[in-house]
Enzyme design. Structure first.
Site, short mmCIF file in Angstrom:
data_model
loop_
_atom_site.label_atom_id
_atom_site.label_comp_id
_atom_site.label_asym_id
_atom_site.label_seq_id
_atom_site.Cartn_x
_atom_site.Cartn_y
_atom_site.Cartn_z
N PRO A 80 -7.26 57.81 33.53
CA PRO A 80 -7.56 58.10 32.12
C PRO A 80 -8.12 56.91 31.34
O PRO A 80 -7.73 55.77 31.55
CB PRO A 80 -6.20 58.51 31.55
CG PRO A 80 -5.18 57.96 32.48
CD PRO A 80 -5.83 57.96 33.84
N ASN A 81 -9.04 57.24 30.46
CA ASN A 81 -9.68 56.31 29.52
C ASN A 81 -10.71 55.38 30.16
O ASN A 81 -11.39 54.65 29.46
CB ASN A 81 -8.64 55.48 28.74
CG ASN A 81 -7.68 56.35 27.95
OD1 ASN A 81 -8.13 57.19 27.18
ND2 ASN A 81 -6.39 56.20 28.15
N ARG A 91 -14.48 50.29 25.39
CA ARG A 91 -13.02 50.23 25.22
C ARG A 91 -12.51 48.79 25.38
O ARG A 91 -12.60 48.21 26.47
CB ARG A 91 -12.39 51.11 26.31
CG ARG A 91 -10.90 51.07 26.35
CD ARG A 91 -10.38 51.71 27.63
NE ARG A 91 -8.94 51.67 27.61
CZ ARG A 91 -8.18 51.78 28.69
NH1 ARG A 91 -8.73 51.94 29.87
NH2 ARG A 91 -6.88 51.73 28.58
N TYR A 112 -11.13 44.65 29.09
CA TYR A 112 -11.67 45.39 30.24
C TYR A 112 -13.12 45.06 30.57
O TYR A 112 -13.67 45.60 31.54
CB TYR A 112 -11.52 46.90 29.99
CG TYR A 112 -10.06 47.32 29.85
CD1 TYR A 112 -9.17 47.15 30.90
CD2 TYR A 112 -9.58 47.87 28.66
CE1 TYR A 112 -7.84 47.51 30.79
CE2 TYR A 112 -8.25 48.24 28.53
CZ TYR A 112 -7.38 48.05 29.60
OH TYR A 112 -6.06 48.41 29.49
N ASN A 127 -7.87 53.33 40.67
CA ASN A 127 -7.39 52.70 39.45
C ASN A 127 -6.69 53.81 38.66
O ASN A 127 -7.33 54.60 37.98
CB ASN A 127 -8.53 52.10 38.63
CG ASN A 127 -7.99 51.35 37.40
OD1 ASN A 127 -6.82 51.49 37.04
ND2 ASN A 127 -8.85 50.58 36.75
N ALA A 147 -3.38 54.11 32.96
CA ALA A 147 -2.02 54.16 32.38
C ALA A 147 -1.04 54.94 33.25
O ALA A 147 0.17 54.72 33.16
CB ALA A 147 -2.08 54.74 30.98
N HIS A 174 1.83 53.31 35.45
CA HIS A 174 3.15 52.91 34.97
C HIS A 174 4.11 54.09 34.79
O HIS A 174 5.27 53.89 34.52
CB HIS A 174 2.99 52.15 33.65
CG HIS A 174 1.82 51.20 33.67
ND1 HIS A 174 1.77 50.13 34.52
CD2 HIS A 174 0.63 51.20 32.99
CE1 HIS A 174 0.62 49.49 34.36
NE2 HIS A 174 -0.10 50.13 33.43
N ASP A 224 3.65 60.49 44.56
CA ASP A 224 4.06 61.47 45.57
C ASP A 224 2.87 62.11 46.26
O ASP A 224 2.93 62.43 47.45
CB ASP A 224 4.94 62.55 44.94
CG ASP A 224 6.37 62.08 44.68
OD1 ASP A 224 6.70 60.93 45.08
OD2 ASP A 224 7.15 62.84 44.08
N GLU A 284 -4.77 49.97 45.36
CA GLU A 284 -4.63 50.10 43.91
C GLU A 284 -5.39 48.95 43.24
O GLU A 284 -5.18 47.79 43.61
CB GLU A 284 -3.14 50.03 43.56
CG GLU A 284 -2.86 50.04 42.06
CD GLU A 284 -1.37 49.80 41.75
OE1 GLU A 284 -0.52 49.85 42.67
OE2 GLU A 284 -1.08 49.53 40.58
N HIS A 328 -6.93 47.20 39.43
CA HIS A 328 -6.95 47.14 37.97
C HIS A 328 -7.94 46.08 37.54
O HIS A 328 -8.01 45.00 38.16
CB HIS A 328 -5.57 46.78 37.43
CG HIS A 328 -4.51 47.74 37.82
ND1 HIS A 328 -4.35 48.95 37.19
CD2 HIS A 328 -3.61 47.71 38.82
CE1 HIS A 328 -3.36 49.61 37.78
NE2 HIS A 328 -2.89 48.88 38.77
N LEU A 329 -8.65 46.37 36.46
CA LEU A 329 -9.57 45.37 35.90
C LEU A 329 -8.79 44.18 35.36
O LEU A 329 -9.14 43.03 35.61
CB LEU A 329 -10.38 46.02 34.77
CG LEU A 329 -11.28 47.18 35.20
CD1 LEU A 329 -11.47 48.17 34.08
CD2 LEU A 329 -12.62 46.65 35.68
N SER A 330 -7.75 44.48 34.60
CA SER A 330 -6.95 43.40 33.98
C SER A 330 -5.79 43.03 34.89
O SER A 330 -5.43 43.79 35.80
CB SER A 330 -6.42 43.89 32.63
OG SER A 330 -5.53 44.99 32.81
N ARG A 374 0.34 41.07 31.13
CA ARG A 374 0.24 41.83 29.89
C ARG A 374 1.62 42.33 29.44
O ARG A 374 2.63 41.75 29.80
CB ARG A 374 -0.78 42.97 30.09
CG ARG A 374 -2.18 42.42 30.44
CD ARG A 374 -3.20 43.52 30.57
NE ARG A 374 -3.32 44.28 29.33
CZ ARG A 374 -3.90 45.48 29.24
NH1 ARG A 374 -4.39 46.05 30.33
NH2 ARG A 374 -3.99 46.10 28.08
N ARG A 390 3.59 47.26 31.49
CA ARG A 390 2.50 47.33 32.49
C ARG A 390 2.88 46.61 33.79
O ARG A 390 2.13 46.62 34.76
CB ARG A 390 1.21 46.72 31.94
CG ARG A 390 0.61 47.51 30.81
CD ARG A 390 -0.75 46.95 30.40
NE ARG A 390 -1.01 47.28 29.02
CZ ARG A 390 -1.58 48.42 28.61
NH1 ARG A 390 -1.96 49.33 29.48
NH2 ARG A 390 -1.78 48.66 27.33
#
Ligand code: DQA
Length: 145
Positions: A9-10, A17, A22, A73, A76, A79, A86, A97, A99-101, A106, A110
């Protein structure tokens, strides 16, 4: 070899954003770079982004038919989503997995990933390079299996 590139999402808003966190690249830019890397590696990619947990889960279920692994990725949902965790565990596809950040630098909420324990590994903090490093890692893992 074929991999599902799954964006949570996002991430459709990348570029606009919170660019300080990001970066300025759009999701399309990232997918183009991944496509270039896949030509170099000699693998096929399937791209999917959704803001909905159920659609991400369905994409993981469908991937088992023709994909050798998932580059994810979860955004959100990292978390919070036991359901995505599952789904990965159920299909048994190798997953990296990304993540950009750097989620560990953070907010405290997170720092926990529901996904990490079912992933081969986690790459975070390198902006769009996290995806490229992740694809290389996933490709090498599957190749050496
Ligand atoms: C993110 C980190 C998450 O905590 C956040 O919710 C995102 C993006 C990242 O790529 O840095 O949406 O997954």
């Amino acid at each position: 070899m074929k991999f599902l590139i799954l964006h949570g999402p996002n991430l459709n808003l990348l570029g606009k954003r919170e660019p300080g966190i990001y970066g300025s690249q759009t999701l399309e830019d990232i997918n183009i770079s991944l496509g270039e890397l896949s030509s170099e590696l000699g693998c096929e990619l399937l791209f999917f982004q959704s803001n909905s947990e159920g659609e991400l889960i369905n994409a993981i279920h469908n991937a088992v038919q023709d994909c050798n692994g998932v580059l994810l990725n979860p955004a959100a949902y990292t978390h919070t989503s036991i359901a995505i965790r599952d789904a990965l565990s159920a299909v048994g596809l190798p997953c990296v997995e990304v993540h950009l950040s750097n989620i560990h630098r953070r907010e405290l909420f997170r720092h926990t990933s529901m996904i990490a324990s079912v992933a081969i590994g986690q790459i975070c903090g390198f902006g769009s390079d996290s995806y490229l490093l992740g694809l290389r890692a996933l490709f090498n893992y599957v190749k050496n299996q």
